[in-house]
Design an enzyme around this catalytic site. Structure first.
Site, PDB file in Angstrom:
ATOM      1  N   GLU A   1      53.126  18.032  34.685  1.00  0.00           N
ATOM      2  CA  GLU A   1      53.425  17.369  35.950  1.00  0.00           C
ATOM      3  C   GLU A   1      52.186  17.125  36.777  1.00  0.00           C
ATOM      4  OE1 GLU A   1      56.529  19.516  38.111  1.00  0.00           O
ATOM      5  OE2 GLU A   1      57.094  20.314  36.153  1.00  0.00           O
TER       6      GLU A   1
ATOM      7  N   CYS B   1      53.234  34.797  36.589  1.00  0.00           N
ATOM      8  CA  CYS B   1      53.695  35.068  37.962  1.00  0.00           C
ATOM      9  C   CYS B   1      55.215  34.928  38.028  1.00  0.00           C
ATOM     10  CB  CYS B   1      53.041  34.121  38.961  1.00  0.00           C
ATOM     11  SG  CYS B   1      51.255  34.306  39.050  1.00  0.00           S
TER      12      CYS B   1
ATOM     13  N   CYS C   1      56.329  23.844  41.468  1.00  0.00           N
ATOM     14  CA  CYS C   1      55.587  23.884  40.216  1.00  0.00           C
ATOM     15  C   CYS C   1      56.468  24.002  38.975  1.00  0.00           C
ATOM     16  CB  CYS C   1      54.656  25.083  40.239  1.00  0.00           C
ATOM     17  SG  CYS C   1      53.828  25.280  41.797  1.00  0.00           S
TER      18      CYS C   1
ATOM     19  N   CYS D   1      57.015  31.611  39.534  1.00  0.00           N
ATOM     20  CA  CYS D   1      56.504  30.289  39.162  1.00  0.00           C
ATOM     21  C   CYS D   1      57.192  29.770  37.907  1.00  0.00           C
ATOM     22  CB  CYS D   1      54.997  30.392  38.945  1.00  0.00           C
ATOM     23  SG  CYS D   1      54.252  28.835  38.464  1.00  0.00           S
TER      24      CYS D   1
ATOM     25  N   CYS E   1      47.572  16.267  42.862  1.00  0.00           N
ATOM     26  CA  CYS E   1      47.640  17.632  42.353  1.00  0.00           C
ATOM     27  C   CYS E   1      47.772  17.542  40.834  1.00  0.00           C
ATOM     28  CB  CYS E   1      48.858  18.321  42.969  1.00  0.00           C
ATOM     29  SG  CYS E   1      49.223  19.926  42.268  1.00  0.00           S
TER      30      CYS E   1
HETATM   31  N1  SAH Z   1      47.137  29.213  38.599  1.00  0.00           N
HETATM   32  C1  SAH Z   1      46.715  28.751  39.901  1.00  0.00           C
HETATM   33  C2  SAH Z   1      47.396  27.453  40.269  1.00  0.00           C
HETATM   34  C3  SAH Z   1      48.862  27.651  40.419  1.00  0.00           C
HETATM   35  S1  SAH Z   1      49.888  26.589  41.353  1.00  0.00           S
HETATM   36  C4  SAH Z   1      46.988  29.807  40.931  1.00  0.00           C
HETATM   37  O1  SAH Z   1      47.602  30.803  40.605  1.00  0.00           O
HETATM   38  O2  SAH Z   1      46.536  29.658  42.055  1.00  0.00           O
HETATM   39  C5  SAH Z   1      49.336  26.556  42.984  1.00  0.00           C
HETATM   40  C6  SAH Z   1      49.997  27.523  43.969  1.00  0.00           C
HETATM   41  O3  SAH Z   1      51.427  27.437  43.979  1.00  0.00           O
HETATM   42  C7  SAH Z   1      49.658  28.961  43.675  1.00  0.00           C
HETATM   43  O4  SAH Z   1      49.312  29.590  44.876  1.00  0.00           O
HETATM   44  C8  SAH Z   1      50.973  29.491  43.146  1.00  0.00           C
HETATM   45  O5  SAH Z   1      51.050  30.882  43.259  1.00  0.00           O
HETATM   46  C9  SAH Z   1      51.965  28.745  43.999  1.00  0.00           C
HETATM   47  N2  SAH Z   1      53.348  28.718  43.502  1.00  0.00           N
HETATM   48  C10 SAH Z   1      53.799  28.754  42.237  1.00  0.00           C
HETATM   49  N3  SAH Z   1      55.141  28.711  42.201  1.00  0.00           N
HETATM   50  C11 SAH Z   1      55.554  28.642  43.483  1.00  0.00           C
HETATM   51  C12 SAH Z   1      56.828  28.576  44.097  1.00  0.00           C
HETATM   52  N4  SAH Z   1      57.938  28.571  43.380  1.00  0.00           N
HETATM   53  N5  SAH Z   1      56.881  28.525  45.453  1.00  0.00           N
HETATM   54  C13 SAH Z   1      55.738  28.524  46.192  1.00  0.00           C
HETATM   55  N6  SAH Z   1      54.506  28.579  45.671  1.00  0.00           N
HETATM   56  C14 SAH Z   1      54.408  28.641  44.333  1.00  0.00           C
END
Ligand code: SAH
Length: 340
Positions: A90, A114, A328, A117, A103
């Site tokens: 995406e 995580c 995400c 996510c 993005c």
């Molecule tokens: N791997 C990188 C990029 C990830 S995506 C990282 O960990 O930073 C970018 C941001 O979105 C990160 O801060 C991630 O923790 C957050 N994120 C992922 N899923 C999410 C969700 N469901 N709600 C809010 N933020 C989310």
């Protein structure tokens, strides 16, 4: 490799020769590729050459848009990009007053695990190449009249794909003429790689996903916390600031009743004290498979006010594209049939 964007000068020169064309055509091919012009539309090339390129399976970009959805609320567009091997990721194009921001995803899936996510539910499939990431930017931008900012915040952990990601950033700066100040990389906090990145010529703005003010809570939602204590992550962010003079941004997603208490705000303020940083607060975007809920609006506002009270610069991030699976990894899962 049949995407022009993935070819270096020697490969472009060889291709032009194979087509029986003069050497200056290589530069034209490169310029068209950087604009994302499809081969059929490369009008300053002879028709015979275009036909030959199409017959060889040559494309401008290394990614194609297989689906796009635009939010009726705010004009945010979510893209699904497919690569030559059939994998999809995406990307999102957001329109702000100061320009267009894209993005991008840096990996297919993610290995970080995580708990909130969607990108990591099935683990990592593979790293993306620099040319593939550049293709995401160009394809998204060509639909919107250009790109001013790039954020590496799609699926994947960018610092777990270090070589291709830094090459991608270099090409954004050198090939597309973008400023490194307009490129932001988000990491869950891989400390050695953060240090390495701080020394790069094209060191981007660094964004670090904290999401919890202490290791006990952080370990419950981010497995990487078992490898790097949160104090070490913040220390690495400080070193990044010392080395680049760029303010570091911390991401903090607010999860209902988990990390949104007044105690957490106090602990977070103490943790990041002492160097210029900024905290981006975002209400967790709930992912069906994860069973976690976002904090209430009132809790988000109270958390933000508490941080401000402690003297910590922060903003509550708007949720864009709420009607188009903005979180995400969610659109991809729907596309692949993983989420109904
Ligand atoms: N791997 C990188 C990029 C990830 S995506 C990282 O960990 O930073 C970018 C941001 O979105 C990160 O801060 C991630 O923790 C957050 N994120 C992922 N899923 C999410 C969700 N469901 N709600 C809010 N933020 C989310």
């Amino acid at each position: 490799m049949s995407a022009l964007i993935a070819m270096d000068e020697a490969q472009l020169a060889a291709l032009v020769k194979e087509c029986g064309q003069p050497p200056f055509r290589a530069k034209q091919l490169r310029e068209y590729a950087l604009k994302g012009t499809p081969v059929e539309g490369m009008s300053s090339l002879p028709k015979s050459m275009r036909d030959l390129l199409v017959a060889k399976g040559v494309t401008a970009l290394a990614a194609t848009v297989v689906q796009s959805k635009t939010s009726a609320i705010d004009g945010t567009t979510k893209f699904l990009f497919a690569f030559g091997d059939g994998n999809v990721v995406e990307g999102v194009l957001m329109k702000y007053e100061y320009g267009n921001s894209v993005c991008v995803s840096t990996q297919v899936g993610c290995a970080m695990g995580c708990k909130f996510c969607a990108s990591t539910l099935d683990g990592k499939v593979r790293d993306l190449t620099a040319a593939e990431m550049l293709s995401e930017v160009i394809a998204a931008g060509s639909a919107a009249g250009g790109v001013n900012h790039v954020v590496l915040m799609g699926s994947g952990e960018p610092l777990d794909n270090y070589g291709e990601v830094t090459e991608f950033i270099r090409r954004l700066c050198v090939d597309l003429g973008m400023s490194k100040r307009h490129i932001a990389l988000s990491t869950c906090g891989l400390c050695e790689a953060m240090d390495r990145l701080s020394k790069e010529e094209y060191a981007p703005v660094l964004t670090v996903s904290l999401h919890a003010p202490n290791d006990e809570l952080r370990k419950r939602i981010m497995p990487i916390a078992n490898r790097y204590p949160v104090r070490e992550v913040v220390a690495a962010a400080k070193r990044y600031f010392d080395s680049t003079s760029r303010r570091v941004i911390f991401e903090y997603s607010l999860i209902d009743g988990f990390n949104d208490t007044p105690e957490c705000a106090k602990e977070l303020a103490a943790l990041v004290k002492g160097f210029p940083c900024h905290i981006n607060l975002i209400r967790l975007n709930p992912v069906k498979e994860r069973g976690l809920a976002g904090s209430s609006k009132a809790a988000v506002a109270a958390f933000s006010d508490a941080l401000t009270g402690y003297g910590v610069s922060n903003t509550v991030r708007r949720t864009l594209g709420a009607d188009i699976d903005g979180a995400c990894g969610q659109l991809r899962r729907k596309f692949l049939g993983g989420e109904k």
